[in-house]
Design a protein around this motif. Structure first.
Motif, PDB file in Angstrom:
ATOM      1  N   UNK A 204       0.795  -1.008  -0.065  1.00 35.44           N
ATOM      2  CA  UNK A 204       0.104   0.124  -0.136  1.00 35.44           C
ATOM      3  C   UNK A 204       0.829   1.193  -0.015  1.00 35.44           C
ATOM      4  N   UNK A 205       0.854   2.107  -1.016  1.00 37.53           N
ATOM      5  CA  UNK A 205       1.567   3.211  -1.169  1.00 37.53           C
ATOM      6  C   UNK A 205       1.172   4.170  -0.330  1.00 37.53           C
ATOM      7  N   UNK A 206       2.094   4.886   0.597  1.00 34.82           N
ATOM      8  CA  UNK A 206       1.762   6.070   1.454  1.00 34.82           C
ATOM      9  C   UNK A 206       2.482   7.165   1.182  1.00 34.82           C
ATOM     10  N   UNK A 207       4.002   7.340   1.094  1.00 35.46           N
ATOM     11  CA  UNK A 207       4.488   8.624   0.806  1.00 35.46           C
ATOM     12  C   UNK A 207       5.827   8.630   0.337  1.00 35.46           C
ATOM     13  N   UNK A 208       6.090   9.664  -0.634  1.00 32.61           N
ATOM     14  CA  UNK A 208       7.749   9.394  -0.783  1.00 32.61           C
ATOM     15  C   UNK A 208       8.272  10.752  -1.085  1.00 32.61           C
ATOM     16  N   UNK A 209       9.559  10.664  -1.453  1.00 32.58           N
ATOM     17  CA  UNK A 209      10.260  12.004  -1.768  1.00 32.58           C
ATOM     18  C   UNK A 209      10.058  12.678  -3.142  1.00 32.58           C
ATOM     19  N   UNK A 210       9.921  13.748  -3.167  1.00 33.93           N
ATOM     20  CA  UNK A 210       9.519  14.532  -4.448  1.00 33.93           C
ATOM     21  C   UNK A 210      10.905  14.413  -5.320  1.00 33.93           C
ATOM     22  N   UNK A 211      10.540  13.864  -6.550  1.00 35.36           N
ATOM     23  CA  UNK A 211      11.780  13.932  -7.748  1.00 35.36           C
ATOM     24  C   UNK A 211      12.149  15.154  -7.940  1.00 35.36           C
ATOM     25  N   UNK A 217       8.233  15.787   0.910  1.00 33.46           N
ATOM     26  CA  UNK A 217       7.669  14.221   0.592  1.00 33.46           C
ATOM     27  C   UNK A 217       6.162  14.671   0.030  1.00 33.46           C
ATOM     28  N   UNK A 218       5.574  13.605  -0.599  1.00 29.76           N
ATOM     29  CA  UNK A 218       4.278  13.678  -1.106  1.00 29.76           C
ATOM     30  C   UNK A 218       3.519  12.366  -0.875  1.00 29.76           C
ATOM     31  N   UNK A 219       2.040  12.384  -0.700  1.00 27.93           N
ATOM     32  CA  UNK A 219       1.464  11.140  -0.485  1.00 27.93           C
ATOM     33  C   UNK A 219       1.499  10.792  -1.981  1.00 27.93           C
ATOM     34  N   UNK A 220       1.442   9.266  -2.050  1.00 27.75           N
ATOM     35  CA  UNK A 220       1.586   8.719  -3.500  1.00 27.75           C
ATOM     36  C   UNK A 220       0.501   7.517  -3.721  1.00 27.75           C
TER      37      UNK A 220
END
Length: 226
Positions: A204-211, A217-220
């Motif tokens: 389940x995708x939660x959050x990640x760094x912005x490219x 970080x952003x929700x994804x």
């Protein structure tokens, strides 16, 4: 006689075409084809055959970045201790197309880091987390930042190497490394020896760094772009 043979040949070819269409419409075979098209094939390393991930797909397998969110607290501490790991850098001359050479490099880093770090559960809780590069023993966070560190050291651009928090089927929060290329987003994970596309992951995708800005970080969520 020749006319009869030609007509028979046409009819046989038409029958074969109908069989092919019927077979390819079967979901299981379609799933197998997609799997072969989006991930590495174990036999390829021995046969020398290179199948470009995503070759047979009509879409780009990607994550979409939705709303800004707070980064993990341990990530903020990590950036304070390793400032160079969190400042956007450019990799001149780096082509963001996943070719055979880059795929081999990804596999090498993923395999070597998974083998080098001894798995160790963090029993101290989230507040006591300390992400480490190349520890002797560590948890998922240490595997992810070490893989990212190694790829940065080899000249990969920071915009393509994104730390991402996911949820497992057991409800446990887990950190992986997302490698973002022009032909898709791929997951490097200490719980899986293979590199897979994001749609092949069961997380389940939660959050990640912005490219664009690695400290943000952003929700994804999963979003296949046709």
């Amino acid at each position: 006689m020749n006319t009869s043979v030609n007509i028979l040949t046409v009819l046989l070819n038409a029958a074969r075409l109908v069989d092919v269409v019927r077979i390819w419409r079967q979901p299981k075979l379609i799933a197998i084809t997609v799997a072969l098209a989006t991930t590495s094939v174990t036999a390829d390393a021995h046969s020398g055959l290179w199948i470009r991930p995503g070759t047979f797909l009509s879409y780009v397998d990607r994550l979409s970045f939705d709303a800004p969110t707070l980064p993990p607290m341990a990530f903020t501490r990590f950036c304070m201790q390793h400032t160079a790991e969190c400042e956007q850098t450019s990799a001149r001359g780096f082509k963001n197309d996943l070719n055979e050479s880059l795929w081999t490099e990804l596999q090498t880093v993923n395999r070597d880091v998974n083998r080098t770090i001894v798995p160790q559960t963090n029993d101290r809780g989230v507040l006591a987390e300390n992400w480490l590069v190349h520890p002797d023993a560590g948890d998922c966070n240490d595997y992810a930042v070490t893989k990212r560190h190694e790829l940065l050291r080899r000249g990969w651009p920071m915009r393509s190497l994104l730390l991402a928090e996911v949820g497992t089927r057991q409800g446990i929060h887990h950190l992986v490394l997302i490698v973002r290329m022009d032909n898709g987003d791929f997951v490097l994970d200490n719980l899986n020896p293979n590199i897979v596309s994001v749609s092949q992951s069961s997380y389940r995708w939660i959050r990640a760094q912005s490219p664009a800005r690695p400290k943000l970080w952003f929700t994804i969520k999963l979003a296949s772009l046709h």
